[in-house]
Design a protein around this motif. Structure first.
Motif, mmCIF file in Angstrom:
data_model
loop_
_atom_site.group_PDB
_atom_site.id
_atom_site.type_symbol
_atom_site.label_atom_id
_atom_site.label_comp_id
_atom_site.label_asym_id
_atom_site.label_seq_id
_atom_site.Cartn_x
_atom_site.Cartn_y
_atom_site.Cartn_z
ATOM 1 N N GLU A 1 0.826 -1.164 0.043
ATOM 2 C CA GLU A 1 0.036 -0.166 0.082
ATOM 3 C C GLU A 1 0.846 1.278 0.035
ATOM 4 O OE1 GLU A 1 -4.185 0.474 0.073
ATOM 5 O OE2 GLU A 1 -2.859 -1.171 -0.219
ATOM 6 N N CYS A 2 1.876 1.134 0.784
ATOM 7 C CA CYS A 2 2.846 2.558 0.924
ATOM 8 C C CYS A 2 3.634 2.777 -0.410
ATOM 9 C CB CYS A 2 3.604 2.270 2.031
ATOM 10 S SG CYS A 2 2.796 2.282 3.595
ATOM 11 N N PHE A 3 4.190 1.579 -0.870
ATOM 12 C CA PHE A 3 4.715 1.528 -2.126
ATOM 13 C C PHE A 3 3.993 2.455 -3.327
ATOM 14 C CE2 PHE A 3 8.188 -0.747 -0.699
ATOM 15 C CZ PHE A 3 9.505 -0.384 -1.462
ATOM 16 N N SER A 4 2.609 1.720 -3.265
ATOM 17 C CA SER A 4 1.622 2.215 -4.242
ATOM 18 C C SER A 4 1.200 3.558 -4.117
ATOM 19 C CB SER A 4 0.335 1.401 -4.408
ATOM 20 O OG SER A 4 -0.508 1.874 -4.986
ATOM 21 N N GLY A 5 1.063 3.999 -2.763
ATOM 22 C CA GLY A 5 0.849 5.521 -2.519
ATOM 23 C C GLY A 5 1.855 6.445 -2.930
ATOM 24 N N PHE A 6 3.055 6.068 -2.588
ATOM 25 C CA PHE A 6 4.174 6.950 -2.922
ATOM 26 C C PHE A 6 4.538 7.108 -4.320
ATOM 27 C CE2 PHE A 6 8.752 7.690 -3.722
ATOM 28 C CZ PHE A 6 8.991 9.191 -3.027
ATOM 29 N N SER A 7 4.472 6.089 -5.133
ATOM 30 C CA SER A 7 4.548 5.756 -6.567
ATOM 31 C C SER A 7 3.371 6.431 -7.216
ATOM 32 C CB SER A 7 4.907 4.512 -6.857
ATOM 33 O OG SER A 7 6.399 4.161 -6.127
ATOM 34 N N THR A 8 2.399 6.803 -6.547
ATOM 35 C CA THR A 8 0.958 7.315 -7.200
ATOM 36 C C THR A 8 0.660 6.154 -8.269
ATOM 37 O OG1 THR A 8 2.152 8.486 -8.881
ATOM 38 C CG2 THR A 8 1.696 9.603 -7.004
ATOM 39 N N VAL A 9 0.465 4.851 -7.970
ATOM 40 C CA VAL A 9 0.236 3.985 -8.576
ATOM 41 C C VAL A 9 -1.276 3.860 -8.440
ATOM 42 C CG1 VAL A 9 0.371 1.556 -9.238
ATOM 43 C CG2 VAL A 9 2.363 2.727 -8.594
ATOM 44 N N GLY A 10 -1.837 3.241 -7.259
ATOM 45 C CA GLY A 10 -3.179 3.105 -6.940
ATOM 46 C C GLY A 10 -3.626 1.747 -6.627
ATOM 47 N N LEU A 11 -2.565 0.730 -7.037
ATOM 48 C CA LEU A 11 -2.991 -0.497 -6.843
ATOM 49 C C LEU A 11 -3.184 -0.935 -5.387
ATOM 50 C CD1 LEU A 11 -0.503 -2.376 -9.571
ATOM 51 C CD2 LEU A 11 -3.308 -1.947 -9.679
ATOM 52 N N SER A 12 -3.935 -1.735 -4.971
ATOM 53 C CA SER A 12 -4.053 -2.116 -3.717
ATOM 54 C C SER A 12 -4.550 -3.622 -3.509
ATOM 55 C CB SER A 12 -5.293 -1.337 -3.075
ATOM 56 O OG SER A 12 -5.446 -1.850 -1.758
ATOM 57 N N VAL A 13 -4.203 -4.415 -2.398
ATOM 58 C CA VAL A 13 -4.519 -5.740 -2.122
ATOM 59 C C VAL A 13 -5.758 -5.686 -1.266
ATOM 60 C CG1 VAL A 13 -2.257 -6.689 -2.304
ATOM 61 C CG2 VAL A 13 -2.970 -5.756 -0.102
ATOM 62 N N GLY A 14 -6.492 -4.421 -1.151
ATOM 63 C CA GLY A 14 -7.744 -4.255 -0.451
ATOM 64 C C GLY A 14 -7.782 -4.012 0.876
ATOM 65 N N ILE A 15 -6.689 -3.574 1.393
ATOM 66 C CA ILE A 15 -6.761 -2.948 2.653
ATOM 67 C C ILE A 15 -6.909 -1.318 3.010
ATOM 68 C CG2 ILE A 15 -4.981 -4.749 3.423
ATOM 69 C CD1 ILE A 15 -3.179 -2.747 3.937
ATOM 70 N N THR A 16 -7.149 -0.742 1.882
ATOM 71 C CA THR A 16 -7.382 0.733 1.976
ATOM 72 C C THR A 16 -8.344 1.093 2.870
ATOM 73 O OG1 THR A 16 -6.260 0.942 -0.368
ATOM 74 C CG2 THR A 16 -7.101 2.798 0.597
ATOM 75 N N ALA A 17 -9.475 0.577 2.421
ATOM 76 C CA ALA A 17 -10.809 0.692 3.096
ATOM 77 C C ALA A 17 -10.846 0.606 4.495
ATOM 78 C CB ALA A 17 -12.098 0.394 2.577
ATOM 79 N N LEU A 18 -9.967 -0.522 4.908
ATOM 80 C CA LEU A 18 -10.135 -0.866 6.320
ATOM 81 C C LEU A 18 -8.790 -0.415 7.257
ATOM 82 C CD1 LEU A 18 -9.803 -4.844 5.456
ATOM 83 C CD2 LEU A 18 -11.813 -3.291 5.742
ATOM 84 N N LEU A 19 -8.133 0.600 6.685
ATOM 85 C CA LEU A 19 -7.329 1.513 7.627
ATOM 86 C C LEU A 19 -7.860 2.477 8.448
ATOM 87 C CD1 LEU A 19 -4.555 2.229 4.705
ATOM 88 C CD2 LEU A 19 -4.361 0.449 6.587
ATOM 89 N N SER A 20 -7.379 2.748 9.601
ATOM 90 C CA SER A 20 -7.831 3.586 10.575
ATOM 91 C C SER A 20 -7.800 4.975 10.034
ATOM 92 C CB SER A 20 -7.033 3.321 11.928
ATOM 93 O OG SER A 20 -5.804 3.719 12.060
ATOM 94 N N ALA A 21 -8.218 5.942 10.510
ATOM 95 C CA ALA A 21 -8.092 7.256 10.100
ATOM 96 C C ALA A 21 -6.552 7.876 10.214
ATOM 97 C CB ALA A 21 -9.071 8.331 11.167
ATOM 98 N N PRO A 22 -5.791 7.690 11.287
ATOM 99 C CA PRO A 22 -4.426 8.080 11.467
ATOM 100 C C PRO A 22 -3.601 7.264 10.208
ATOM 101 C CG PRO A 22 -5.172 7.560 13.581
ATOM 102 C CD PRO A 22 -6.395 7.092 12.758
ATOM 103 N N SER A 23 -3.977 6.014 10.012
ATOM 104 C CA SER A 23 -3.168 5.226 9.049
ATOM 105 C C SER A 23 -3.861 6.182 7.459
ATOM 106 C CB SER A 23 -3.454 3.804 8.853
ATOM 107 O OG SER A 23 -3.292 3.316 10.138
ATOM 108 N N LYS A 24 -4.738 6.597 7.418
ATOM 109 C CA LYS A 24 -5.392 7.099 6.067
ATOM 110 C C LYS A 24 -4.707 8.411 5.993
ATOM 111 C CE LYS A 24 -9.791 5.239 5.987
ATOM 112 N NZ LYS A 24 -11.327 5.384 6.183
ATOM 113 N N VAL A 25 -4.424 9.158 7.050
ATOM 114 C CA VAL A 25 -3.535 10.396 6.843
ATOM 115 C C VAL A 25 -2.152 10.028 6.534
ATOM 116 C CG1 VAL A 25 -2.636 12.449 8.057
ATOM 117 C CG2 VAL A 25 -4.871 11.617 8.877
ATOM 118 N N VAL A 26 -1.622 9.150 7.005
ATOM 119 C CA VAL A 26 -0.180 8.585 6.458
ATOM 120 C C VAL A 26 0.052 8.544 5.092
ATOM 121 C CG1 VAL A 26 1.618 7.021 6.866
ATOM 122 C CG2 VAL A 26 0.609 7.790 8.928
#
Length: 607
Positions: free
Chosen positions: A544-569
């Motif tokens: 998820e972090c590699f995908s976010g930093f590289s502005t890719v957008g691929l996910s293994v399905g955990i994005t919606a399950l993250l807590s609010a602080p993790s979403k801010v990160v």
């Protein structure tokens, strides 16, 4: 000595024309404030259910606004024509005036029942033309004001970063409007979606297809388009087009556009915007044609689907109006659609200087072939049409694409590609090699990928697209320069050479700085998210972090399950990946002037 009186006194109209600059400045300011207020009313109209303000009031406001803008544009155009000012903008203002006058005449004819109602007349009788005028006038007048940035002492890098902050803030506000979603949205989800769209990432915490209304999807599409090219690129394009360029504006945009020739800045800016919009339109046409086999009952609005996915693909955003993305059964086996989207992703990720250089090379080869077939015409020879940047990007991108495709084909042949035939497996492997390069679309179940494929994706995502493109990652040139430097050190060379050219030390230093900063940001993001969400698997968080930093957008399905602080990160990670950590540091720190001294050198033990 007494002055002779003028036999013909000056009329008020003549006196006004003699104060041309002041009149034009006053009209510009009036149009800016008027269009700004009109935009606020428009956002209220489309964003809220009109329960407080009477709809009739909005109707009257739109008509008064329309007539006032019509008068202001007519006065300004007449003054500029009278003074002999020649700008391409006058042609567009003339077309806009004609458009508005046609609307006035149409409304008059319909209200007095002097003609039969037709589709065109019904269109002008609606408020859609007024919406267009509001956006047109507001964006043009604001774009003119952005030229004031070029007179400031603020560093271009800081302006670039702040422009994305501003765009994310505006996008968050728009997505919070009640009419943007069907059942409301939290602030953190609106901020996350706006950041993902502006940073052309594609990570989502909410299903774009079911949560957002058509109005909300249009907002996301606009954020993707403006974020892909950069709001300052769009604003500078319209500002220069309608106001004219200057040396300061050219110097200010030189680094943004990667153009060393100041005389070509304006031309390059126009080529970037026109090429982007034109190629997206062409891609939308091909996507629309590939959807003709789908029944209307399943996909009723194919045109909107084509436009959305063409823009999302070219900008390497990865957003889709389907809940499962391109893994949806409706398009999972539509291999023509996948090839079209892959081509859009590749062109958008190559970078505009590379695309233009390749186009010039192809044009030269075609003309050269024609000259050789035509006797009597001297053959023109132009040395080194392909510069070093183009060669490095093209070769590196081709190697990554081919190697990624072959490895993906072998690793996923009996896994995620098992349901496809041979042609489908080839297309799936090709698409699977393209999409990690900051695209973010998926035609397979990402959670079902094998571990080696996930590691391959991490590498491809980290490298990303090419510089001066809409993609993210550390960029192909950074990766290539680092490899070339390692080979030079292994061979005992004191400099990096490629294609009979020497790469400057500044480029080598920047490459390794970008690599270190990228790994630092990703590492901190992974470490922080594992603290906030310790129940998440480390591999999934890293992906998820590699995908976010590289502005890719691929996910293994955990994005919606993250807590609010993790979403801010993740929001901060996406933002740093889009604007560039090095760019942010350069914008915040004051540049040191040329040093006029040197300390004695010391050798540091490295190995």
């Amino acid at each position: 000595m007494n002055q002779k009186r003028n036999k013909f006194p000056v009329t008020p109209l003549q006196a006004a024309f003699q104060q041309t600059p002041r009149v034009v400045a006053f009209v510009d300011t009036l149009l800016l404030y008027l269009s700004s207020f009109g935009l606020v009313v428009f956002l209220y109209d489309i964003g809220f259910k009109n329960e407080i303000v009477e709809p009739r009031f909005l109707h009257y406001f739109y008509h008064v606004f329309f007539l006032t803008v019509l008068t202001c544009l007519a006065v300004r155009s007449l003054i500029l024509i009278r003074d002999g000012v020649r700008r391409p903008s006058l042609i567009f203002e003339g077309l806009l005036l004609f458009f508005m006058l046609l609307g006035v005449v149409s409304r008059f004819l319909l209200q007095n029942q002097m003609t039969s109602s037709s589709t065109l007349l019904r269109f002008f009788d609606s408020e859609q033309p007024i919406y267009f005028v509001i956006f047109y006038v507001f964006f043009i007048e604001v774009s003119k004001k952005t030229l004031l940035f070029y007179r400031s002492t603020v560093q271009p890098a800081l302006v670039f970063v702040l422009s994305f902050v501003f765009l994310v803030a505006v996008g968050t506000f728009l997505l919070l409007l009640p009419q943007a979603t069907y059942s409301g949205i939290s602030f953190i989800d609106a901020l996350f979606t706006a950041t993902s769209a502006v940073c052309v990432t594609g990570l989502i915490t909410l299903d774009t297809a079911t949560v957002f209304t058509p109005t909300g999807k249009v907002m996301i599409l606009i954020l993707i388009q403006v974020g892909g090219l950069g709001i300052m690129t769009f604003a500078s394009f319209f500002g220069i087009f309608f106001q004219g360029s200057s040396l300061k504006s050219s110097l200010f945009m030189k680094d943004w556009l990667n153009e060393d020739n100041l005389g070509q800045i304006t031309k390059t800016l126009f080529r970037i915007v026109s090429f982007t919009l034109g190629f997206e339109l062409l891609g939308a046409i091909f996507i629309y044609a590939s959807l003709q086999g789908i029944p209307v009952e399943i996909l009723p609005d194919k045109f909107s689907f084509a436009i959305f996915h063409a823009v999302s693909a070219f900008c390497n955003a990865g957003f889709s109006t389907l809940s499962l993305g391109l893994f949806d059964p409706m398009v999972r086996y539509n291999y023509h659609l996948q090839i079209i989207i892959a081509i859009l992703v590749i062109i958008g990720g190559l970078g505009f200087p590379i695309v233009f250089n390749l186009a010039r090379y192809v044009r030269y080869k075609v003309l050269d072939a024609i000259d050789r077939m035509t006797p009597g015409i001297p053959i023109k020879h132009t040395p080194r049409l392909l510069n070093v940047n183009t060669l490095i990007v093209t070769i590196t991108s081709s190697i990554l694409l081919v190697v990624g495709m072959v490895v993906y084909f072998l690793l996923e042949y009996n896994n995620t590609l098992a349901e496809h035939g041979m042609w489908g497996k080839v297309v799936g492997a090709f698409f699977g090699s393209v999409t990690p390069r900051t695209a973010g679309f998926n035609t397979v179940d990402m959670a079902a990928l094998t571990a080696p494929t996930v590691l391959l994706y991490l590498l491809l995502m980290w490298i990303g697209a090419s510089p001066a493109s809409v993609g993210g990652g550390i960029k192909t040139t950074t990766f290539a320069v680092a490899i070339l430097n390692i080979l030079s050190l292994a061979r005992g060379k004191d400099r990096v050479e490629v294609f009979r050219r020497e790469i400057g030390n500044e480029s080598v230093d920047k490459a390794f700085a970008i690599i270190i900063l990228s790994l630092l940001v990703i590492g901190v993001a992974v470490f922080t998210i594992t603290i906030f969400d310790p129940q998440m698997e480390l591999a999934a968080v890293a992906f998820e972090c590699f995908s976010g930093f590289s502005t890719v957008g691929l996910s293994v399905g955990i994005t919606a399950l993250l807590s609010a602080p993790s979403k801010v990160v993740l929001i901060l990670t996406m933002f740093l990946g889009r604007v560039g950590t090095l760019t942010l540091i350069v914008g915040l720190l004051r540049k040191v002037s040329t040093l006029r001294y040197r300390y004695p050198k010391e050798t540091i033990i490295i190995t």
